[in-house]
Design a protein around this motif. Structure first.
Motif, PDB file in Angstrom:
ATOM      1  N   PRO A   1       0.722  -1.213   0.035  1.00 11.37           N
ATOM      2  CA  PRO A   1      -0.005  -0.012  -0.030  1.00 11.37           C
ATOM      3  C   PRO A   1       0.949   1.209  -0.049  1.00 11.37           C
ATOM      4  N   ASP A   2       2.047   1.289   0.483  1.00 15.26           N
ATOM      5  CA  ASP A   2       2.837   2.494   0.454  1.00 15.26           C
ATOM      6  C   ASP A   2       3.652   2.487  -0.713  1.00 15.26           C
ATOM      7  N   LEU A   3       3.616   1.645  -1.774  1.00 15.59           N
ATOM      8  CA  LEU A   3       4.395   1.583  -2.953  1.00 15.59           C
ATOM      9  C   LEU A   3       3.409   1.832  -3.941  1.00 15.59           C
ATOM     10  N   THR A   4       3.942   2.112  -4.977  1.00 21.16           N
ATOM     11  CA  THR A   4       3.252   2.673  -6.439  1.00 21.16           C
ATOM     12  C   THR A   4       4.004   1.940  -7.538  1.00 21.16           C
ATOM     13  N   VAL A   5       3.317   1.181  -8.256  1.00 18.16           N
ATOM     14  CA  VAL A   5       3.865   0.527  -9.390  1.00 18.16           C
ATOM     15  C   VAL A   5       3.710   1.284 -10.693  1.00 18.16           C
ATOM     16  N   GLY A   6       5.020   1.487 -11.427  1.00 17.02           N
ATOM     17  CA  GLY A   6       4.721   2.484 -12.652  1.00 17.02           C
ATOM     18  C   GLY A   6       5.093   1.708 -13.713  1.00 17.02           C
ATOM     19  N   PRO A   7       5.408   2.190 -14.618  1.00 12.57           N
ATOM     20  CA  PRO A   7       5.599   1.403 -16.159  1.00 12.57           C
ATOM     21  C   PRO A   7       6.387   0.100 -16.181  1.00 12.57           C
ATOM     22  N   VAL A   8       5.907  -1.029 -16.999  1.00 15.97           N
ATOM     23  CA  VAL A   8       6.506  -2.182 -16.953  1.00 15.97           C
ATOM     24  C   VAL A   8       7.800  -2.193 -18.035  1.00 15.97           C
ATOM     25  N   VAL A   9       8.985  -2.170 -17.878  1.00 18.18           N
ATOM     26  CA  VAL A   9      10.016  -2.222 -18.745  1.00 18.18           C
ATOM     27  C   VAL A   9      10.460  -3.751 -19.338  1.00 18.18           C
ATOM     28  N   ILE A  10      10.191  -4.683 -18.916  1.00 23.01           N
ATOM     29  CA  ILE A  10      10.530  -5.988 -19.110  1.00 23.01           C
ATOM     30  C   ILE A  10       9.402  -6.882 -18.789  1.00 23.01           C
ATOM     31  N   ASN A  11       9.376  -7.868 -19.933  1.00 23.01           N
ATOM     32  CA  ASN A  11       8.365  -8.911 -19.848  1.00 23.01           C
ATOM     33  C   ASN A  11       9.163 -10.267 -20.415  1.00 23.01           C
ATOM     34  N   GLU A  12       9.679 -11.018 -19.453  1.00 22.30           N
ATOM     35  CA  GLU A  12      10.565 -12.068 -19.876  1.00 22.30           C
ATOM     36  C   GLU A  12       9.999 -13.303 -19.653  1.00 22.30           C
TER      37      GLU A  12
END
Length: 303
Positions: A154-165
């Motif tokens: 809850p205290d962290l925000t997920v931004g853009p995904v850069v890798i999908n492997e």
């Protein structure tokens, strides 16, 4: 005359191919996004997207318009960002953490975009380990972090995904599974994976190193590890095997370890994470650079 909001709506929808996500990025309602797009299509004289109840795709004309407009829009945004940076005196240091290979092959392009926009900011990169993958971000030692998902804090925000492997199985060279074309997680019941030193969220480690097969059969947990190097050493010396992301074969290769593709596990994603509740102008500019580099790449890198 075409308005800027119409172009921004078109470009964002072209990247997301989803009206809901487009509305979230632009801070608009879905109805407003749809209305703005229809207005632009009337001005152009033809549909820019093919829309059904289940999928959104660019039309050939829409694809051509996107390819023509996207570089110009990025150059304009970069020019505005440089002007804002100069006006606000954005400078100093930005500390960015990374787990494993970080943003992988996109690291260079991200830094290039950011340095062009914020030449007065020095980026300091710091490696984190899976014994405490989120600790440096929470403590303020780094302001942004490239790390593996899932992150459900809850205290962290997920931004853009850069890798999908894809994920693979690291095994010793003499292991019975070495040399296989692929292996199913279901076949690994009775094998020994590794635990993790306290500090990593349990749900995070269980995603990357499952406790059970898809049918619910138990997979043993051996020694607890703290770093990639320690994990690979234990695999190489025959003390267990482990699922890892495919890039480990490139960045952490050992002569006594081989890698076998895993068939029935979901791919792993790496995203940039920040503390919830606001970040500095430097960090905001860096996240924009991440998003632009991913878009220019055509989406997240394979690793």
């Amino acid at each position: 005359m075409v308005e800027r909001q119409e172009l921004e709506t078109f470009l964002t929808l072209a990247e997301e191919l989803h009206f809901g996500r487009t509305a979230e990025r632009l801070l608009l309602s879905q109805a407003r996004v749809s209305q703005t797009l229809k207005k632009l299509e009337r001005k152009i004289g033809a549909p820019l997207f093919e829309r059904t109840s289940r999928v959104v795709r660019m039309s050939p004309l829409g694809r051509q318009l996107y390819e023509d407009l996207a570089p110009l829009h990025q150059e304009m945004d970069a020019a505005v960002a440089r002007a804002k940076s100069a006006a606000r005196g954005v400078e100093g240091e930005l500390h960015v953490g990374f787990l494993g290979s970080g943003a992988g092959t996109l690291t260079g392009p991200i830094l290039d975009v950011f340095r062009e926009r914020c030449p007065g900011v020095e980026v300091r990169m710091r490696e984190t380990q899976f014994r405490d993958p989120l600790g440096a971000l929470r403590s303020g030692e780094v302001e942004l972090l490239f790390t593996c998902l899932p992150v459900e804090e809850p205290d962290l925000t997920v931004g853009p995904v850069v890798i999908n492997e894809q994920r693979v199985l690291a095994v010793p060279l003499r292991h019975p599974l070495a040399g296989r074309v692929s292996v199913s997680l279901e076949e690994l019941a009775g094998e020994t994976f590794f635990g993790v030193v306290n500090g990593a969220p349990a749900y995070w480690w269980d995603f990357h190193v499952p406790r059970v097969t898809p049918s619910g059969r138990e997979i043993g947990r051996g020694r607890a590890v703290a770093t990639f190097q320690e994990l690979m050493m234990l695999v190489g010396t025959g003390q267990g095997i482990s699922p890892v992301v495919a890039s480990v074969e490139k960045y952490y290769a050992r002569p006594d370890v081989t890698f076998v593709p895993l068939r029935d596990v979901p791919p792993a994603e790496v995203a940039v994470i920040c503390r919830s509740g606001g970040v500095s102008e430097r960090a905001e500019s860096f996240v924009r650079a991440v998003r632009e580099a991913v878009t220019s790449n055509g989406g997240p890198a394979p690793f």
